[in-house]
Design a protein around this motif. Structure first.
Motif, mmCIF file in Angstrom:
data_model
loop_
_atom_site.group_PDB
_atom_site.id
_atom_site.type_symbol
_atom_site.label_atom_id
_atom_site.label_comp_id
_atom_site.label_asym_id
_atom_site.label_seq_id
_atom_site.Cartn_x
_atom_site.Cartn_y
_atom_site.Cartn_z
ATOM 1 N N ASP A 1 0.832 -1.202 0.000
ATOM 2 C CA ASP A 1 0.000 0.000 0.000
ATOM 3 C C ASP A 1 0.867 1.252 0.000
ATOM 4 O OD1 ASP A 1 -2.570 -1.244 0.139
ATOM 5 O OD2 ASP A 1 -2.225 -1.666 2.254
ATOM 6 N N PHE A 2 1.910 1.237 0.833
ATOM 7 C CA PHE A 2 2.819 2.383 0.896
ATOM 8 C C PHE A 2 3.510 2.556 -0.454
ATOM 9 C CE2 PHE A 2 6.644 4.727 2.000
ATOM 10 C CZ PHE A 2 6.179 5.646 2.931
ATOM 11 N N GLU A 3 3.911 1.444 -1.049
ATOM 12 C CA GLU A 3 4.590 1.457 -2.343
ATOM 13 C C GLU A 3 3.707 2.082 -3.422
ATOM 14 O OE1 GLU A 3 6.943 -1.864 -5.102
ATOM 15 O OE2 GLU A 3 5.916 -2.451 -3.259
ATOM 16 N N MET A 4 2.457 1.654 -3.505
ATOM 17 C CA MET A 4 1.539 2.185 -4.510
ATOM 18 C C MET A 4 1.236 3.665 -4.253
ATOM 19 S SD MET A 4 1.083 -0.205 -6.652
ATOM 20 C CE MET A 4 2.674 -0.939 -6.225
ATOM 21 N N SER A 5 1.096 4.029 -2.987
ATOM 22 C CA SER A 5 0.839 5.430 -2.641
ATOM 23 C C SER A 5 2.000 6.312 -3.076
ATOM 24 C CB SER A 5 0.609 5.570 -1.133
ATOM 25 O OG SER A 5 -0.522 4.843 -0.716
ATOM 26 N N LEU A 6 3.224 5.829 -2.874
ATOM 27 C CA LEU A 6 4.416 6.557 -3.312
ATOM 28 C C LEU A 6 4.401 6.767 -4.815
ATOM 29 C CD1 LEU A 6 7.476 5.040 -1.376
ATOM 30 C CD2 LEU A 6 6.560 7.344 -1.191
ATOM 31 N N LEU A 7 4.103 5.724 -5.552
ATOM 32 C CA LEU A 7 4.110 5.812 -7.011
ATOM 33 C C LEU A 7 3.121 6.862 -7.514
ATOM 34 C CD1 LEU A 7 4.275 2.047 -8.101
ATOM 35 C CD2 LEU A 7 6.100 3.743 -8.253
ATOM 36 N N VAL A 8 1.917 6.834 -6.966
ATOM 37 C CA VAL A 8 0.883 7.751 -7.435
ATOM 38 C C VAL A 8 1.210 9.197 -7.059
ATOM 39 C CG1 VAL A 8 -1.549 8.375 -7.255
ATOM 40 C CG2 VAL A 8 -0.896 5.971 -7.426
ATOM 41 N N LEU A 9 1.604 9.432 -5.813
ATOM 42 C CA LEU A 9 1.934 10.797 -5.385
ATOM 43 C C LEU A 9 3.177 11.316 -6.101
ATOM 44 C CD1 LEU A 9 1.232 10.712 -1.535
ATOM 45 C CD2 LEU A 9 -0.181 11.717 -3.340
ATOM 46 N N ALA A 10 4.148 10.449 -6.336
ATOM 47 C CA ALA A 10 5.362 10.849 -7.054
ATOM 48 C C ALA A 10 5.025 11.313 -8.464
ATOM 49 C CB ALA A 10 6.358 9.693 -7.098
ATOM 50 N N SER A 11 4.091 10.625 -9.108
ATOM 51 C CA SER A 11 3.708 11.010 -10.470
ATOM 52 C C SER A 11 3.072 12.395 -10.488
ATOM 53 C CB SER A 11 2.744 9.972 -11.058
ATOM 54 O OG SER A 11 1.445 10.073 -10.494
ATOM 55 N N ILE A 12 2.327 12.723 -9.443
ATOM 56 C CA ILE A 12 1.675 14.034 -9.356
ATOM 57 C C ILE A 12 2.707 15.143 -9.188
ATOM 58 C CG2 ILE A 12 0.148 15.474 -7.937
ATOM 59 C CD1 ILE A 12 -1.433 12.892 -7.307
ATOM 60 N N VAL A 13 3.687 14.930 -8.300
ATOM 61 C CA VAL A 13 4.712 15.941 -8.047
ATOM 62 C C VAL A 13 5.600 16.146 -9.273
ATOM 63 C CG1 VAL A 13 6.773 16.489 -6.673
ATOM 64 C CG2 VAL A 13 4.736 15.578 -5.558
ATOM 65 N N ILE A 14 6.003 15.054 -9.909
ATOM 66 C CA ILE A 14 6.888 15.146 -11.071
ATOM 67 C C ILE A 14 6.253 15.960 -12.198
ATOM 68 C CG2 ILE A 14 7.710 13.737 -13.012
ATOM 69 C CD1 ILE A 14 8.807 11.764 -11.044
ATOM 70 N N LYS A 15 4.947 15.856 -12.356
ATOM 71 C CA LYS A 15 4.263 16.570 -13.442
ATOM 72 C C LYS A 15 3.841 17.987 -13.065
ATOM 73 C CE LYS A 15 1.131 13.375 -13.975
ATOM 74 N NZ LYS A 15 -0.029 12.612 -14.495
ATOM 75 N N SER A 16 4.041 18.379 -11.815
ATOM 76 C CA SER A 16 3.513 19.658 -11.344
ATOM 77 C C SER A 16 4.171 20.868 -11.989
ATOM 78 C CB SER A 16 3.644 19.756 -9.815
ATOM 79 O OG SER A 16 5.005 19.745 -9.426
ATOM 80 N N ASP A 17 5.411 20.716 -12.480
ATOM 81 C CA ASP A 17 6.086 21.848 -13.118
ATOM 82 C C ASP A 17 5.914 21.824 -14.638
ATOM 83 O OD1 ASP A 17 7.662 19.686 -13.658
ATOM 84 O OD2 ASP A 17 9.526 20.527 -12.858
ATOM 85 N N GLY A 18 4.991 20.980 -15.106
ATOM 86 C CA GLY A 18 4.666 20.959 -16.518
ATOM 87 C C GLY A 18 5.571 20.111 -17.389
ATOM 88 N N LYS A 19 6.518 19.414 -16.781
ATOM 89 C CA LYS A 19 7.408 18.551 -17.554
ATOM 90 C C LYS A 19 7.834 17.370 -16.684
ATOM 91 C CE LYS A 19 11.437 21.382 -16.328
ATOM 92 N NZ LYS A 19 12.137 20.410 -15.489
#
Length: 254
Positions: A66-84
């Motif tokens: 669960d922690f692993e999947m949560s990391l993956l999803v939140l990481a994807s959100i942060v990485i895309k936050s600056d538009g690239k």
């Protein structure tokens, strides 16, 4: 698909449903031949039917997966936050998973991550799901990881900081905790005080008291239920507390 399915199903609980489950289903459907999103949605429905009633205490059900999947999803959100999507940030995510989970598990996770990062995801909805099931200590660990991702390309943008701040709010992490973890990734004159959640005007006794409080809050034992693979990250955070205290003691001659 069998070995991948076995990895995906191991140690998963609450993340098989809700918005996190939808992101996982989207990612799998994008790279697994013959797999339909409807099949995964049915698994989510079956899971939801068997969940405890709303309002019951479920945080103890959080698994390493669960922690692993949560990391993956939140990481994807942060990485895309600056538009690239910066390759250095992707490399950081991969390296962190290699360190925590080993080569095979990290390869599976990153394969899934490359699918998740293509989907638009609501940070608020994901965080609501996480906070209903995950302890405060585990949520602090998630935030620490996200700042590490943002700093991976050696430049944290305002958009990244704002996205992480919003995520912290959605996870019910207060401003002091947010600023403390953020300070672990910046080199500023008052960082040691921010890490201990105090100001330079604090007395020596207040510094000692703050240190004891932070040791209790960030001790690696707080996340031991998530598995040995997550203890290392907790120890890094804990070391930042120790270093901040030593810096203040040296500065004041305590």
């Amino acid at each position: 698909m069998n070995s991948f399915s076995k990895w995906l199903g191991a140690g998963l609980g609450f993340t098989l449903g809700g918005p996190i489950g939808a992101a996982i289903g989207f990612a799998i459907g994008s790279f697994v031949d013959g797999f339909t999103l409807d099949e995964f949605k049915q698994e989510q429905l079956d899971y939801d039917k068997n969940r405890k009633p709303k309002g019951s205490f479920r945080r103890a059900n959080t698994q390493s997966g669960d922690f692993e999947m949560s990391l993956l999803v939140l990481a994807s959100i942060v990485i895309k936050s600056d538009g690239k999507i910066d390759q250095r940030e992707l490399d950081f995510v991969r390296s962190q998973f290699l360190n925590m989970y080993g080569k095979q598990r990290a390869n599976n996770a990153f394969k899934l991550f490359k699918g998740i990062v293509k989907k638009q995801i609501s940070a608020r909805q994901v965080c609501i799901q996480i906070r209903e099931h995950m302890s405060h200590s585990a949520r602090l660990q998630l935030l620490h990881f996200l700042f590490g991702i943002a700093k991976a390309d050696e430049f944290v943008t305002k958009n990244e900081v704002e996205e992480i701040r919003k995520i912290a709010g959605y996870l019910y992490i207060n401003q002091n905790d947010y600023e403390s973890i953020k300070a672990m990734f910046y080199n500023e004159s008052d960082n040691s005080y921010k890490i201990l959640e105090i100001t330079k005007s604090a007395t020596n006794d207040e510094v000692k008291s703050a240190y004891r409080k932070m040791v209790k809050k960030y001790h690696p034992d707080k996340v031991q239920d998530l598995g040995e693979e997550h203890i290392k990250g907790a120890k890094e955070k804990f070391q930042s507390i120790q270093t901040a205290y030593e810096n203040i003691k040296s500065e004041r001659g305590m």
